[in-house]
Design an enzyme around this catalytic site. Structure first.
Site, short mmCIF file in Angstrom:
data_model
loop_
_atom_site.label_atom_id
_atom_site.label_comp_id
_atom_site.label_asym_id
_atom_site.label_seq_id
_atom_site.Cartn_x
_atom_site.Cartn_y
_atom_site.Cartn_z
CG ASP A 38 -0.91 -32.08 14.14
OD1 ASP A 38 -0.29 -31.87 16.15
OD2 ASP A 38 -1.47 -31.03 13.70
CE1 TYR A 82 -4.24 -1.42 0.13
CE2 TYR A 82 -2.82 -3.15 1.48
CZ TYR A 82 -4.31 -2.63 1.00
OH TYR A 82 -5.15 -3.46 0.84
CD GLU A 100 2.04 -28.79 12.96
OE1 GLU A 100 3.01 -29.74 13.76
OE2 GLU A 100 1.17 -28.41 12.60
#
Length: 358
Positions: free
Chosen positions: A248, A103, A196
């Site tokens: 995981d 921007y 995680e």
């Protein structure tokens, strides 16, 4: 512990390289030449695996962006504006996000089709300067956090000398630009555990893992942002703390750990964002059967991803190769939360000591 202003040193280095780039272009103009820059080629054909570093790096190929070719003018002008804007940020000790940069360009009448285009040009600037965008004060949105036995001291303007005990906020402290570059002033931590998921990060705080294991805890919130990987590297190199990664038990978790250890192919032009001797401690494929964890069946997408990983040289050694084989054999996956089957504290009371050898 010796204190030093990391932020100031980083800004000076960034400003020096940006100034050198500007001088290169000016000198070409003064000689009556069309300005050109030679940018390291980040295409797949120039990405090679460096066994010594344990990560992907760029080969010697470069491509030329020249103002003599009208097709290059747009990208060349964008790159020069980004260099100017980055120097402005670094010189004034201000920071910006990738979105802000997109921007901000509009205020200078510099056009980018979308943020993907401005992100790509920033990556080119990284490759050209040989430094991460964080070093010239352009950061991604923060989402990771840190908690544990470490006191830091801020060194950014307006906050110089302010200290923060990283156990002072029960939700952890957001890893932003100021914390990433803060000085480490006091710790008795013996390890770093990168996790995680935020839920398990909170569980670890509640169960006082930081005290029981003398640890600094980091929530990577999925794939660790680059600022978080940079901070992990600092904790390893400056405090000599071993880094353990808990994810995981699936191919995506494996890769989150691998990116912390060996970096990513997308960032092959950078070599300061990984922790080569960090350890992935789970959840391993073999843990799913050993601990009789609740599981889901691997999907076709999971299996395809495992086969992709098996052809990646970073996964050729142990435990990676054997764990990929185990996943493909039993075709199961389990999340970290699966240990709750045995009670909320089982993962802290039993699994973590097992994996850390305690």
């Amino acid at each position: 512990m010796k204190r030093r202003s990391r932020a100031s040193a980083g800004n000076r280095a960034a400003v020096a390289r940006l100034r050198k780039l500007g001088e290169l272009v000016y000198e070409q103009i003064e000689r009556g030449e069309y300005p050109i820059v030679r940018i390291p080629d980040r295409s797949v054909g120039n990405i090679i695996y460096d066994e010594k570093l344990g990560q992907y790096i760029l080969g010697p190929k470069r491509f030329v962006r020249t103002t003599k070719n009208v097709k290059h003018l747009r990208a060349f002008a964008q790159l020069m504006w980004l260099a100017y804007f980055s120097k402005l940020l670094s010189s004034s000790h201000k920071t910006s996000t990738l979105r802000d940069v997109f921007y901000s360009a509009q205020a200078y009448n510099v056009e980018f089709e979308d943020q993907d285009e401005s992100d790509e040009r920033i990556t080119e600037l990284e490759a050209l300067l040989g430094m991460a965008r964080e070093e010239f004060n352009v950061y991604p949105e923060e989402r990771s956090s840190i908690f544990g036995r470490l006191t830091i001291e801020y060194n950014i303007p307006g906050y110089e000398g302010r200290k923060l005990d990283l156990t002072s906020h029960p939700d952890g402290v957001m890893i932003g630009p100021a914390l990433t570059t803060a000085d480490f002033v006091e710790t008795d931590a013996e390890m770093v555990i990168a996790i995680e998921k935020g839920g398990l990060f909170t569980r670890f705080i509640e169960e006082k893992v930081h005290d029981r294991f003398k640890a600094v805890l980091i929530n990577t919130a999925g794939q660790a942002p680059r600022a978080t990987r940079y901070l992990l590297r600092r904790l390893r190199n400056e405090l000599n703390l071993p880094v353990y990664v808990l994810t995981d038990g699936d191919p995506w978790g494996m890769h989150i750990a691998m990116v912390i250890i060996s970096g990513s192919a997308n960032a092959a032009h950078l070599t300061q964002l990984n922790v080569p001797d960090a350890s992935w401690i789970g959840v391993w494929a073999t843990d799913i059967t050993k601990y009789k964890l609740p599981f889901d069946k691997l999907t076709d997408v999971d299996i395809k991803r495992l086969r992709e990983l098996s052809s990646d040289p970073r996964y050729s050694g142990d435990p990676w190769s054997s764990q990929i084989d185990a996943f493909l054999k039993h075709r199961r996956k389990s999340e970290q939360e699966a240990f709750a089957k045995y009670g909320l504290t089982y993962i802290v009371d039993k699994y973590l000591p097992d994996k850390l050898g305690r």
